[in-house]
Write a protein that holds these residues in place. Structure first.
Motif, PDB file in Angstrom:
ATOM      1  N   MET A 113      -0.121   4.289 -19.736  1.00  0.00           N
ATOM      2  CA  MET A 113       0.840   3.913 -18.694  1.00  0.00           C
ATOM      3  C   MET A 113       0.163   3.530 -17.383  1.00  0.00           C
ATOM      4  O   MET A 113       0.770   2.871 -16.541  1.00  0.00           O
ATOM      5  CB  MET A 113       1.829   5.057 -18.461  1.00  0.00           C
ATOM      6  CG  MET A 113       2.772   5.295 -19.638  1.00  0.00           C
ATOM      7  SD  MET A 113       1.969   6.126 -21.018  1.00  0.00           S
ATOM      8  CE  MET A 113       1.931   7.817 -20.447  1.00  0.00           C
ATOM      9  N   ASP A 114      -1.080   3.952 -17.180  1.00  0.00           N
ATOM     10  CA  ASP A 114      -1.824   3.595 -15.966  1.00  0.00           C
ATOM     11  C   ASP A 114      -2.502   2.249 -16.195  1.00  0.00           C
ATOM     12  O   ASP A 114      -3.555   2.157 -16.829  1.00  0.00           O
ATOM     13  CB  ASP A 114      -2.858   4.667 -15.626  1.00  0.00           C
ATOM     14  CG  ASP A 114      -2.215   5.966 -15.175  1.00  0.00           C
ATOM     15  OD1 ASP A 114      -1.081   5.913 -14.662  1.00  0.00           O
ATOM     16  OD2 ASP A 114      -2.849   7.026 -15.331  1.00  0.00           O
ATOM     17  N   VAL A 115      -1.880   1.199 -15.666  1.00  0.00           N
ATOM     18  CA  VAL A 115      -2.345  -0.173 -15.891  1.00  0.00           C
ATOM     19  C   VAL A 115      -3.165  -0.618 -14.680  1.00  0.00           C
ATOM     20  O   VAL A 115      -2.712  -0.514 -13.535  1.00  0.00           O
ATOM     21  CB  VAL A 115      -1.167  -1.127 -16.123  1.00  0.00           C
ATOM     22  CG1 VAL A 115      -1.677  -2.537 -16.392  1.00  0.00           C
ATOM     23  CG2 VAL A 115      -0.309  -0.632 -17.293  1.00  0.00           C
ATOM     24  N   ARG A 116      -4.369  -1.117 -14.945  1.00  0.00           N
ATOM     25  CA  ARG A 116      -5.279  -1.510 -13.874  1.00  0.00           C
ATOM     26  C   ARG A 116      -5.383  -3.021 -13.776  1.00  0.00           C
ATOM     27  O   ARG A 116      -5.480  -3.712 -14.793  1.00  0.00           O
ATOM     28  CB  ARG A 116      -6.668  -0.907 -14.130  1.00  0.00           C
ATOM     29  CG  ARG A 116      -6.704   0.586 -13.933  1.00  0.00           C
ATOM     30  CD  ARG A 116      -7.862   1.227 -14.696  1.00  0.00           C
ATOM     31  NE  ARG A 116      -8.059   2.609 -14.320  1.00  0.00           N
ATOM     32  CZ  ARG A 116      -7.286   3.621 -14.726  1.00  0.00           C
ATOM     33  NH1 ARG A 116      -6.277   3.383 -15.543  1.00  0.00           N
ATOM     34  NH2 ARG A 116      -7.523   4.850 -14.329  1.00  0.00           N
ATOM     35  N   PHE A 117      -5.407  -3.506 -12.542  1.00  0.00           N
ATOM     36  CA  PHE A 117      -5.726  -4.896 -12.242  1.00  0.00           C
ATOM     37  C   PHE A 117      -7.074  -4.891 -11.523  1.00  0.00           C
ATOM     38  O   PHE A 117      -7.292  -4.092 -10.607  1.00  0.00           O
ATOM     39  CB  PHE A 117      -4.672  -5.535 -11.335  1.00  0.00           C
ATOM     40  CG  PHE A 117      -3.397  -5.953 -12.036  1.00  0.00           C
ATOM     41  CD1 PHE A 117      -3.072  -5.477 -13.292  1.00  0.00           C
ATOM     42  CD2 PHE A 117      -2.517  -6.822 -11.413  1.00  0.00           C
ATOM     43  CE1 PHE A 117      -1.900  -5.859 -13.923  1.00  0.00           C
ATOM     44  CE2 PHE A 117      -1.339  -7.220 -12.032  1.00  0.00           C
ATOM     45  CZ  PHE A 117      -1.032  -6.725 -13.298  1.00  0.00           C
ATOM     46  N   VAL A 118      -7.977  -5.767 -11.928  1.00  0.00           N
ATOM     47  CA  VAL A 118      -9.310  -5.847 -11.328  1.00  0.00           C
ATOM     48  C   VAL A 118      -9.583  -7.309 -10.990  1.00  0.00           C
ATOM     49  O   VAL A 118      -9.455  -8.198 -11.839  1.00  0.00           O
ATOM     50  CB  VAL A 118     -10.392  -5.306 -12.290  1.00  0.00           C
ATOM     51  CG1 VAL A 118     -11.755  -5.327 -11.611  1.00  0.00           C
ATOM     52  CG2 VAL A 118     -10.053  -3.887 -12.750  1.00  0.00           C
TER      53      VAL A 118
END
Length: 577
Positions: A113-118
């Motif tokens: 559920m913890d979605v990262r954008f980089v």
């Protein structure tokens, strides 16, 4: 991580201004994210974070002050995973406007559920750093609404898993990737708002960081970053040096993995020698069948944050973690490998790891430490259908609980508020906000009252289904044993869950974990979260403190006299004290 020599020729005032400027860039990313996110868990629960990371190895440069603390360590691991992916799949090339999306737990993540954008940050055509953020999406598919499946036995049952892929290419969103994501999650039409907010936060970071570098120049900012890292390492080493040399051990326990009804144990051995701390958890329980496995990024981050809580005045960057050496606990549930399920790692297991660190080091530095806090996020997911609005919904609720006592004080004293725990952040009160967004659910909350134990206050709340139908799932902890006390202090109260269905009461067999509990109109889910542990011998508690507890309703007078009668005067009623 790279070892960067400190630059001694940098003006101290300039260094301080740049350091605060980098933190401010992250804070503005935080604010841009929170103000535009659609989901209450992000906009009100503050379950997100933003930061700046090294261009070469993804190590932490600066982190926003308004996000969840547990993301401080994990986001540098996921940034590093993106860098590795660029080298292996994109020939080492990225362009301005590219944005990677990743939620794979085994690639520097937490749970799905913890979605990262980089995003790569370029200054005058040169890659200068990476900007990254994390947002907790209310759903990523999987067996149950909200993603917290208590009985998952493989990660695919928990939801959609994304390796690092370019979601934006040169500033344009890839509509095919978007379609794949939205086709695999519930309430997909609402996620587009979170996606755009997450990307907009990174754009804000680009603008603000460019302005900072324009003011001081790229080389001066690089020197400041190197010096910040060097000084943080020196400060942490100075703090560690004051701990007596020796070996300190502590343990903590998880109720069960949700599948096998047996506790999991974290065995923490900390060796302090000179200016280093060595953490060894290799004696912990083996990998488990259910979702309480922890990926190595989360395991390490939990240790980093535990030590940062003990020494809160040390700035956070990659240098802070250099003196903390960790024996990778392969062969235990703290080193999850594919396809082990991991939904409980960030919200629950990380807090048990921190609890074990605190339990061990309290023996060495009791003046700087405290008894265990509640140690559970109390994850509760409700997915249902509202006939009045003719739409489905998902409500994700996390609540926290009490704080532990410390040397000279109880629970929510100001000193403990300065040591906010890994999942607490600004999420207190999120439940009422979330239920307002889901009008078919009535939410009621009250603090203490049914948990009348000084140094151990928890939170009591209930949700009632007003219309339609719903399914309830939960991944919580501390239902079997309460947060541990230290130096003679008693344990905190345990977590309890009860579901009233049609006049009958159902309690989860695993106490704090269950899934797919069907509820109908009028059914009520009641939760009482843990309180913090006690610090020191309760027999030495002062009469005036006991009287204060009675006056505030934490004890009835009869309960106080039964428990502390030998310490109390027989004259006036305690509540008048």
């Amino acid at each position: 991580m790279l070892v960067i020599a400190a630059m001694s020729n940098l003006d101290p005032v300039t260094l301080t201004v740049i350091q605060n400027g980098l933190i401010q860039v992250c804070n503005e990313m935080d604010l841009a994210f929170v103000r535009s996110a659609f989901s209450p868990v992000i906009s009100e629960g503050m379950d997100r974070s933003d930061g700046i990371y090294d261009a070469t190895d993804g190590s932490l440069i600066a982190q926003g002050e308004l996000g969840l603390p547990v993301f401080v360590g994990t986001m540098q691991f996921s940034s590093r995973a993106v860098i590795d992916r660029v080298k292996s799949h994109y020939a080492g090339k990225v362009d301005p406007g590219d944005v990677f999306i990743v939620n794979d737990p085994y690639l520097g993540g937490t749970h799905l559920m913890d979605v990262r954008f980089v995003k790569p940050f370029f200054y005058k055509g040169e890659l200068f750093a990476w900007l990254a953020n994390t947002g907790h999406w209310p759903d990523v598919g999987g067996m149950v609404p909200g993603g917290f499946s208590a009985s998952a036995t493989e990660v695919e049952q928990e939801g959609l898993r994304l390796p690092p892929v370019k979601f934006w290419k040169k500033g344009e969103m890839d509509q095919e990737i978007l379609s794949i994501i939205l086709s695999n999650i519930r309430i997909a039409d609402q996620r587009i708002g979170d996606i755009k907010a997450q990307a907009a936060a990174l754009t804000t970071g680009e603008v603000r960081l460019t302005a900072l570098i324009d003011r001081y120049g790229a080389e001066v900012v690089r020197q400041a970053i190197a010096e910040m890292r060097h000084r943080a390492e020196r400060q942490m080493r100075a703090k560690i040096a004051d701990i007596p040399d020796g070996v300190y051990e502590g343990t903590s326990q998880i109720d069960s993995d949700g599948v096998v009804d047996q506790p999991l144990t974290i065995k923490m051995k900390i060796t302090k020698k000179g200016e280093d701390l060595l953490f060894d958890m290799t004696g912990s329980s083996p990998p488990c069948r259910g979702p309480m496995n922890s990926v190595i990024a989360t395991t390490k981050s939990a240790i980093y944050l535990a030590v940062k809580h003990i020494f809160p005045d040390v700035p956070i960057n990659a240098g802070t973690f250099e003196p903390l050496k960790i024996v990778e606990p392969e062969g235990t549930f703290l080193y999850a490998m594919y396809p082990r399920p991991v939904s409980g790692c960030a919200a629950e297991v990380s807090q048990r790891i921190a609890e074990a660190v605190f339990a061990a080091l309290t023996k060495a530095i009791p003046d700087l430490l405290f008894a265990a806090p509640a140690g559970t996020s109390g994850n509760l997911g409700v997915g249902g259908y509202d006939p009045e609005r003719d739409r489905s919904y998902i409500m994700y609720l996390f609540t926290g609980g009490g704080y532990g006592g410390f040397q000279g004080g109880d629970w929510l004293e100001q000193r403990l508020l300065d040591h906010r725990h890994l999942q607490d952040a600004a999420g207190r009160g999120a439940g009422a906000v979330l239920s307002r967004a889901v009008r078919g659910i009535l939410f009621a909350r009250r603090l203490g009252r049914r948990r009348r134990v000084p140094r151990r206050l928890g939170i009591n709340y209930a949700i009632k289904l007003r219309r339609g139908e719903a399914r309830v799932s939960m991944v919580m902890d501390h239902g079997r044993t309460g947060p541990q006390g230290v130096l003679g202090g008693a344990a905190g109260g345990v977590n309890t869950v009860a579901v009233n269905q049609g006049g009958k009461t159902y309690k989860p067999p695993h106490l704090s974990k269950d899934q797919d509990i069907e509820i109908g109109v009028g059914d009520v889910v009641r939760v009482s979260t843990p309180g913090g542990g006690g610090f020191g011998d309760p027999a030495r508690r002062k009469p005036e403190a006991i009287a204060r507890d009675v006056a505030k309703g934490y004890y009835s007078e009869a309960e106080a006299r039964e428990k502390f009668g030998h310490l109390l005067p027989d004259r006036e009623p305690l509540a008048r004290s």
